[in-house]
Write a protein that holds these residues in place. Structure first.
Motif, PDB file in Angstrom:
ATOM      1  N   UNK A   1      26.764 -70.872   4.872  1.00  0.00           N
ATOM      2  CA  UNK A   1      26.880 -69.763   5.825  1.00  0.00           C
ATOM      3  C   UNK A   1      25.561 -69.029   6.014  1.00  0.00           C
ATOM      4  N   UNK A   2      24.769 -68.959   4.960  1.00  0.00           N
ATOM      5  CA  UNK A   2      23.488 -68.249   4.993  1.00  0.00           C
ATOM      6  C   UNK A   2      22.418 -69.262   4.591  1.00  0.00           C
ATOM      7  N   UNK A   3      21.785 -69.893   5.570  1.00  0.00           N
ATOM      8  CA  UNK A   3      20.813 -70.939   5.235  1.00  0.00           C
ATOM      9  C   UNK A   3      19.789 -70.456   4.198  1.00  0.00           C
ATOM     10  N   UNK A   4      19.697 -71.221   3.113  1.00  0.00           N
ATOM     11  CA  UNK A   4      18.805 -70.864   2.026  1.00  0.00           C
ATOM     12  C   UNK A   4      18.491 -72.114   1.213  1.00  0.00           C
ATOM     13  N   UNK A   5      17.468 -72.022   0.380  1.00  0.00           N
ATOM     14  CA  UNK A   5      17.112 -73.146  -0.480  1.00  0.00           C
ATOM     15  C   UNK A   5      18.083 -73.278  -1.650  1.00  0.00           C
ATOM     16  N   UNK A   6      18.492 -72.139  -2.186  1.00  0.00           N
ATOM     17  CA  UNK A   6      19.421 -72.099  -3.313  1.00  0.00           C
ATOM     18  C   UNK A   6      20.174 -70.770  -3.301  1.00  0.00           C
ATOM     19  N   UNK A   7      21.214 -70.730  -4.096  1.00  0.00           N
ATOM     20  CA  UNK A   7      21.892 -69.467  -4.351  1.00  0.00           C
ATOM     21  C   UNK A   7      21.576 -69.100  -5.794  1.00  0.00           C
ATOM     22  N   UNK A   8      20.871 -67.987  -5.959  1.00  0.00           N
ATOM     23  CA  UNK A   8      20.503 -67.526  -7.295  1.00  0.00           C
ATOM     24  C   UNK A   8      21.662 -66.793  -7.949  1.00  0.00           C
ATOM     25  N   UNK A   9      21.650 -66.809  -9.268  1.00  0.00           N
ATOM     26  CA  UNK A   9      22.682 -66.147 -10.065  1.00  0.00           C
ATOM     27  C   UNK A   9      21.995 -65.131 -10.956  1.00  0.00           C
ATOM     28  N   UNK A  10      22.517 -63.906 -10.945  1.00  0.00           N
ATOM     29  CA  UNK A  10      21.964 -62.870 -11.810  1.00  0.00           C
ATOM     30  C   UNK A  10      23.088 -62.064 -12.434  1.00  0.00           C
ATOM     31  N   UNK A  11      22.892 -61.712 -13.678  1.00  0.00           N
ATOM     32  CA  UNK A  11      23.785 -60.795 -14.374  1.00  0.00           C
ATOM     33  C   UNK A  11      22.884 -59.698 -14.910  1.00  0.00           C
ATOM     34  N   UNK A  12      23.016 -58.518 -14.336  1.00  0.00           N
ATOM     35  CA  UNK A  12      22.195 -57.393 -14.761  1.00  0.00           C
ATOM     36  C   UNK A  12      23.037 -56.482 -15.663  1.00  0.00           C
ATOM     37  N   UNK A  13      24.128 -55.982 -15.117  1.00  0.00           N
ATOM     38  CA  UNK A  13      25.080 -55.249 -15.922  1.00  0.00           C
ATOM     39  C   UNK A  13      24.780 -53.792 -16.190  1.00  0.00           C
ATOM     40  N   UNK A  14      23.792 -53.229 -15.523  1.00  0.00           N
ATOM     41  CA  UNK A  14      23.468 -51.831 -15.760  1.00  0.00           C
ATOM     42  C   UNK A  14      23.981 -50.903 -14.675  1.00  0.00           C
TER      43      UNK A  14
END
Length: 129
Positions: free
Chosen positions: A74-87
């Motif tokens: 749906x959103x042309x991109x090279x990758x979908x990044x994953x982040x867990x920040x939690x703050x």
């Protein structure tokens, strides 16, 4: 006091819902790093992601993984990044962020999107699930 995410789960605050199961919810971040920035949360309110049970943690990641292909299409991109920040919110959550460069995952430089733009992106992602 319930978190903002619990209020979203309970329908007290609207969201741009992407997908939902009995245990998990995915919706667009209203303060995104990039268009299509999606938050994936357990419906059970647990502050710290590593305090989730092993089963809930694995389920959360599997749910996030199931949504990723639709975001990427749906959103042309090279990758979908994953982040867990939690703050920022005391409720376990995973960020799925469409990436074309490392700069797209800059939590200090959020972009502004209108409600109409958010709705359009959410509808594109949901149509691909």
């Amino acid at each position: 006091m319930p978190t903002i995410f619990t209020k979203i789960i309970n329908g007290e605050i609207p969201c741009h819902k992407i997908a939902e199961t009995e245990d998990f919810l995915a919706f667009l971040d209203v303060f995104p790093c990039a268009p299509g920035h999606t938050l994936v949360i357990p419906k059970k309110e647990v502050d710290y992601i590593f305090d989730l049970s092993d089963e809930m943690y694995a389920g959360l990641m599997a749910f996030a993984k199931s949504i990723e292909p639709a975001i990427r299409q749906a959103v042309p991109c090279k990758r979908v990044g994953v982040a867990v920040i939690g703050l920022e919110v005391p409720h376990a959550h995973v960020h799925l962020i469409p990436l074309n460069s490392m700069a797209d995952m800059n939590f200090g430089a959020k972009i502004t999107m209108t409600q109409e733009e958010l709705t359009e992106v959410a509808n594109k992602i949901k149509a691909l699930l």
